[in-house]
Design an enzyme around this catalytic site. Structure first.
Site, PDB file in Angstrom:
ATOM      1  N   LYS A  99       0.739  -1.089  -0.472  1.00 47.66           N
ATOM      2  CA  LYS A  99       0.306  -0.045  -0.190  1.00 47.66           C
ATOM      3  C   LYS A  99       1.090   1.554  -0.280  1.00 47.66           C
ATOM      4  O   LYS A  99       0.868   1.743   1.015  1.00 47.66           O
ATOM      5  CB  LYS A  99      -1.115  -0.686   1.171  1.00 47.66           C
ATOM      6  CG  LYS A  99      -1.362  -1.029   1.745  1.00 47.66           C
ATOM      7  CD  LYS A  99      -2.826  -1.236   0.265  1.00 47.66           C
ATOM      8  CE  LYS A  99      -3.958  -2.031   0.353  1.00 47.66           C
ATOM      9  NZ  LYS A  99      -4.692  -2.181   2.094  1.00 47.66           N
ATOM     10  N   ILE A 126       2.264   6.494   0.907  1.00 53.58           N
ATOM     11  CA  ILE A 126       0.753   5.879   1.040  1.00 53.58           C
ATOM     12  C   ILE A 126      -0.091   6.040   0.058  1.00 53.58           C
ATOM     13  O   ILE A 126      -0.418   6.734  -0.561  1.00 53.58           O
ATOM     14  CB  ILE A 126       0.591   6.327   2.842  1.00 53.58           C
ATOM     15  CG1 ILE A 126       0.180   7.550   2.604  1.00 53.58           C
ATOM     16  CG2 ILE A 126       1.743   5.618   3.592  1.00 53.58           C
ATOM     17  CD1 ILE A 126      -0.948   8.109   3.494  1.00 53.58           C
ATOM     18  N   CYS A 127      -0.463   4.748   0.191  1.00 51.63           N
ATOM     19  CA  CYS A 127      -1.842   4.882  -0.870  1.00 51.63           C
ATOM     20  C   CYS A 127      -2.664   5.092   0.205  1.00 51.63           C
ATOM     21  O   CYS A 127      -2.947   4.828   0.742  1.00 51.63           O
ATOM     22  CB  CYS A 127      -1.631   3.633  -1.523  1.00 51.63           C
ATOM     23  SG  CYS A 127      -0.644   3.078  -3.063  1.00 51.63           S
ATOM     24  N   LEU A 128      -3.838   6.267  -0.721  1.00 52.38           N
ATOM     25  CA  LEU A 128      -4.678   7.042   0.416  1.00 52.38           C
ATOM     26  C   LEU A 128      -5.804   6.467   0.058  1.00 52.38           C
ATOM     27  O   LEU A 128      -6.224   5.579  -1.662  1.00 52.38           O
ATOM     28  CB  LEU A 128      -4.691   8.204   0.691  1.00 52.38           C
ATOM     29  CG  LEU A 128      -3.758   9.225   0.796  1.00 52.38           C
ATOM     30  CD1 LEU A 128      -3.349  10.161   0.382  1.00 52.38           C
ATOM     31  CD2 LEU A 128      -3.787   8.901   2.380  1.00 52.38           C
TER      32      LEU A 128
END
Lengths: 796, 165
Positions: free
Chosen positions: B108, B115-117
């Site tokens: 993620k 970061i992958c939101l």
């Protein structure tokens, strides 16, 4: 400007840093804190109590402190539930803390009914109780219980402990729950004493208590005390408890004085007046008060010997003078009739007085008076008995009685008993009870007797007032009502010995005497009836005998004359005429006799002439129709045969009619000797008639008949119109001159009878009168004629 | 969807007014001031809720931000460096928050530790331009990511607790 802004940004950045760093101070969340504290408590590292809303923690020491404070604030007594509410702590903790407090004696606390109570409260309570006690004078623990909402035992204990310390009074010896002060007791005693002294009449305890405002228990103990110290006079009567009565001595004294005085004055005591005085058990009271007196207890009063003696004396007086006496005026007016009846009966029993009877409850009638009255009624009885017989009521009633008695046996008796008397009875029964003359009357009496039957059953044991519905037969005595109560009463009114006698007594006397008088009357009536019956039977027997005699004579003469008629064999015309004549004359007479007898026997409504000969054929048939069918059946042929022309028929029917089943007449058998005697007698009568006769026609007729008898030795019954044929018949057997004389005489008679001329009639009359002697001569001399032989022969 | 607690936190963060990026000179100053005020409030909120989870500071211009964030699990505090730049198109474009330490440790995450939101973040942000600022990006983006990803990584043994002095 931007410089300023940047400065500001720098400052903000600094602030931001400061905020991030400084305010990162430690903070324990509430949840965590609760968990932490819980953990600590669990680990017993910390001893705290959480409040019921969970917001606060309290240490047990503090809670105890607070409880004590609250207790103090609420003046030493507080409910634990209240504590839990006000301290905001769970009740279990409060209870636990309170228990702890109670366990430590220094605190002076105790728990009662979920309430924490301090010693100081108990002290004030004792003071309060004492105050009420002093105020009211008495107090009951149960009252306190409700007042202070504390258990009775606790209060009891408290009061007992404080008694004579802070509570000044005394405990009731009988009821430990009651306390009172000396003053109170004294006050009560004074009140009761006053009340009891003031009371003049029996008073229920309840009302005394209500007035004095004293408790029941205290009253009785005080009462006992007062009584023992003789401060009051009186007793408690009746049931124990509130329903008891206080009877003051003055009252009972007055009562018994009154009773004594009354009794001394009047010699009796009335229960109701005693009850009015408040004596419930009057008899018992009398027994107690007069233990030595001989007292008679009547339904409504008690009577002393004084009055009793008086009654006895008057009864004796009445008996000795044999006059009636009513005791009601002698007895006090309060006495009822039952009382009077009982006292009279007792008096009679005591003296073994049997010579008197009690009537109308209180009236004494000596038996001598009764018997004298009965004697006085004797003439009336005779008269009434005669009346009853005359009206036929007695016989009717008696017959009815008999019928009812023999209802079941009746038919059998009829069958087997063919005797003469029973026949008569049966006939009478039929006549009275059946369809005979008094049909409607008979039925009426019957219904009456049925009514009487039910009446008699229901009143079988009460033989007074029997005068309601007089009926001909009274079932229970089997007597016929010949005399009624009314008759007796009427007679009594005129009796001197019953002067001024009240109607009731007369009624009762009449009812009392009625049975015996009735019996007498019945006996008298029966006697009269019997004599009457005897005479009746005699006469009927006589008439029966006469009838028999007469019928026999008539029948034998018919038989006799029949022979004479048979002589005319040659002349059938004459023979027929003669037969008809005979039937019309002699046959009718026989029939008339029978009818007359039967008519009398059966009492038919049609008047039967006393002379048998005067019964016409019309009357005959009328009577026949009224006769019972059996008789009618046998008599009808006779009636018919009379109109016919055959003697044989007639004789047969007559015989049937006279047979035992019907008229029951014995006919003598034909007898030669008698026949001859009859012949002779007939001749003699004819001669006698001839001698006395002066009428030429009749004389001729008689002479011819005599000659016929002389000629044929047979009598002949013929009328005047047969003279000529008889003469013709006699011609052969007569001497010629005789015949001629007769012929001549006959002609003269004819001419005498047929002529209208006065002169000629006179002439012929003288001629006939002259010839009459010759005629008589002929009749007398002609005793036997030669023809007689011939005639005998022919008869043979 | 954003979970309930996040929403609540979000509502307590003051909204911004000025729409300006780093290129906008004065307006950016204005914007920066608002950002700071917002962050201060957010941090104070966190502190008062005993939920402090990051330290941040920026360069002088306020275009580059760095600091630390941490996650407490099983009585251990896992701490990570955090850094991001304010994009030129800010505030229309959201800042891309990066945790360089964890680069390559989880799926993620983008290259360079960004970061992958979640799918929700971008539309939500886009709807709220210019009202959302850095504080919102932290609360809405990094916070939930940490809460989900770190325990997973600890479980996998990718992240290890290292004692600090």
């Amino acid at each position: 400007m931007s410089a300023v802004d940047w400065e500001e940004v720098k400052r903000l950045a600094a602030d931001f840093q400061k905020a991030q760093l400084s305010s990162s101070a430690q903070k324990l969340s509430e949840r965590n804190c609760i968990i932490v504290v819980g953990h600590l408590i669990h680990e017993k590292l910390l001893e705290v109590i959480s409040t019921s809303d969970g917001k606060e923690y309290v240490t047990p020491q503090h809670l105890s402190r607070e409880i004590q404070d609250e207790l103090y604030a609420s003046k030493g007594r507080i409910n634990m539930v209240e504590l839990a509410n006000s301290l905001n702590v769970d009740l279990t903790h409060i209870e636990a803390r309170c228990a702890e407090l109670v366990r430590t004696p220094e605190t002076g606390c105790s728990i009662i009914l979920g309430q924490l109570i301090h010693n100081s409260y108990l002290k004030t309570l004792a003071v309060l109780i004492n105050e009420t006690l002093q105020l009211k004078g008495t107090l009951n623990v149960s009252e306190l219980t409700t007042q202070y909402d504390l258990p009775g035992d606790f209060l009891q204990h408290l009061v007992e402990k404080e008694l004579n310390k802070s509570i000044h009074g005394q405990q009731d010896a009988k009821d430990p729950r009651v306390f009172f002060t000396e003053r109170f007791v004294a006050r009560c005693r004074a009140a009761i004493r006053g009340a009891l002294l003031g009371i003049q009449k029996p008073t229920p305890i309840a009302s005394i208590l209500a007035i004095c405002n004293v408790s029941e228990r205290l009253f009785f103990s005080i009462f006992e005390g007062l009584k023992d110290s003789k401060q009051i006079a009186g007793v408690l009567s009746g049931k124990q408890g509130l329903n008891a009565f206080f009877v003051p001595a003055i009252y009972s004294k007055g009562q018994s004085e009154w009773v004594n005085n009354f009794y001394k004055q009047n010699g009796y005591l009335e229960y109701s007046s005693l009850t009015r005085l408040g004596i419930s058990d009057a008899q018992g009271f009398i027994k107690r008060n007069f233990p030595n007196e001989k007292i008679l207890y009547l339904p409504s009063c008690a009577v002393g010997p004084l009055l009793f003696d008086q009654v006895e004396a008057s009864i004796e007086d009445a008996v000795s003078t044999s006059s009636w006496i009513d005791l009601m005026p002698i007895l006090p007016s309060v006495m009822s009739e039952q009382d009077a009846a009982q006292i009279v009966q007792d008096a009679l029993r005591k003296n073994k007085q049997t010579k008197a009877e009690v009537l109308c409850m209180s009236m004494v009638v000596p038996s001598t008076l009764i018997s004298s009255l009965t004697n006085a009624l004797e003439p009336l009885v005779q008269v009434k008995a005669q009346e009853a017989i005359n009206s036929g009521k007695f016989l009717q009633a008696e017959a009815e009685q008999r019928i009812q008695a023999t209802m079941s046996k009746k038919s059998a008796a009829l069958d087997e008993d063919g005797g003469r008397t029973s026949k008569q009875d049966e006939r009478r029964k039929k006549a009275t009870g059946g369809k005979g003359g008094g049909g409607t009357q008979g039925r009426e009496t019957k219904t009456k007797s049925i009514k009487k039957k039910t009446y008699g059953k229901s009143h079988a044991d009460s033989d007074d007032d029997d005068d309601e519905t007089p009926a001909p037969v009274s079932k229970k005595s089997g007597l016929v009502e010949v005399i009624t109560v009314k008759d007796i009463k009427k007679e009594f009114v005129s009796q001197a010995s019953l002067n001024d006698c009240p109607d009731e007594l007369i009624n009762e006397l009449a009812a009392r005497i009625l049975p015996s008088v009735q019996q007498q009357a019945n006996l008298a009536a029966r006697k009269i009836a019997e004599t009457a019956k005897a005479s009746q039977v005699q006469s009927s027997r006589r008439t029966h005998g006469e009838l028999q005699e007469r019928l026999s004579n008539l029948l034998s003469s018919i038989r006799m004359f029949e022979k004479g008629i048979k002589m005319f064999q040659s002349d059938s015309e004459t023979q027929k005429g003669l037969t008809k004549y005979m039937l019309k004359s002699l046959g009718s007479e026989i029939m008339g006799e029978i009818i007359k007898y039967v008519g009398q026997e059966h009492q038919i409504s049609t008047a039967v002439p006393t002379e048998a000969s005067s019964i016409t054929p019309e009357l005959r048939s009328k009577i026949l129709n009224e006769l019972p069918p059996t008789l009618k059946q046998v008599l009808e042929p006779v009636h018919k045969a009379l109109v016919g022309a055959s003697l044989d028929d007639f004789q047969a029917t007559v015989e049937a009619a006279l047979a035992p089943g019907a008229c029951d007449v014995m006919i003598r058998k034909p007898d030669k000797k008698k026949e001859r005697q009859g012949l002779l007698a007939h001749r003699m009568t004819l001669l006698g008639q001839l001698d006395e006769c002066s009428d030429p026609a009749v004389a001729l007729h008689l002479t011819v008949l005599l000659l016929f008898q002389a000629a044929t030795q047979q009598p002949l019954h013929a009328s005047g119109k047969f003279v000529m044929p008889i003469l013709v018949f006699l011609k052969p057997s007569l001497p010629d001159d005789t015949y001629n004389t007769l012929q001549k005489y006959h002609d003269l008679v004819i001419s005498f009878l047929s002529t209208d001329n006065e002169n000629e009639k006179e002439n012929v009359g003288t001629l006939l009168a002259n010839e009459l002697a010759t005629l008589k001569e002929i009749a007398h001399t002609m005793k036997k004629l030669p023809v007689s032989d011939k005639a005998d022969k022919s008869e043979l | 969807m954003v979970d309930e607690s996040t929403k609540k936190t979000l509502s307590k963060i003051p909204l911004l007014k000025t729409k300006a990026g780093p290129r906008d000179k004065d307006l950016w100053v204005q914007r920066l001031k608002e950002e700071y005020q917002s962050l201060i409030q957010y941090v104070q909120n966190n502190k008062s809720a005993d939920n402090d989870w990051f330290r941040l500071e920026s360069n002088k211009e306020g275009t580059k931000w760095f600091g630390k964030c941490w996650h407490v699990q099983d009585m251990l505090k896992y701490e990570f460096d955090v850094e991001f730049d304010i994009p030129v198109t800010y505030p229309t474009t959201a800042p891309e928050i990066a945790l360089p330490e964890l680069d390559g440790k989880t799926a993620k995450m983008y290259r360079g530790g960004k970061i992958c939101l979640t799918d929700h973040f971008k539309p939500l942000w886009a709807r709220n331009v210019p009202k959302f600022g850095i504080a919102h990006a932290m609360a809405l983006g990094l916070g939930p990511w940490l809460a989900v990803e770190i325990p997973e990584m600890i479980e996998k043994g990718v992240v290890k607790y290292n004692e600090k002095e």
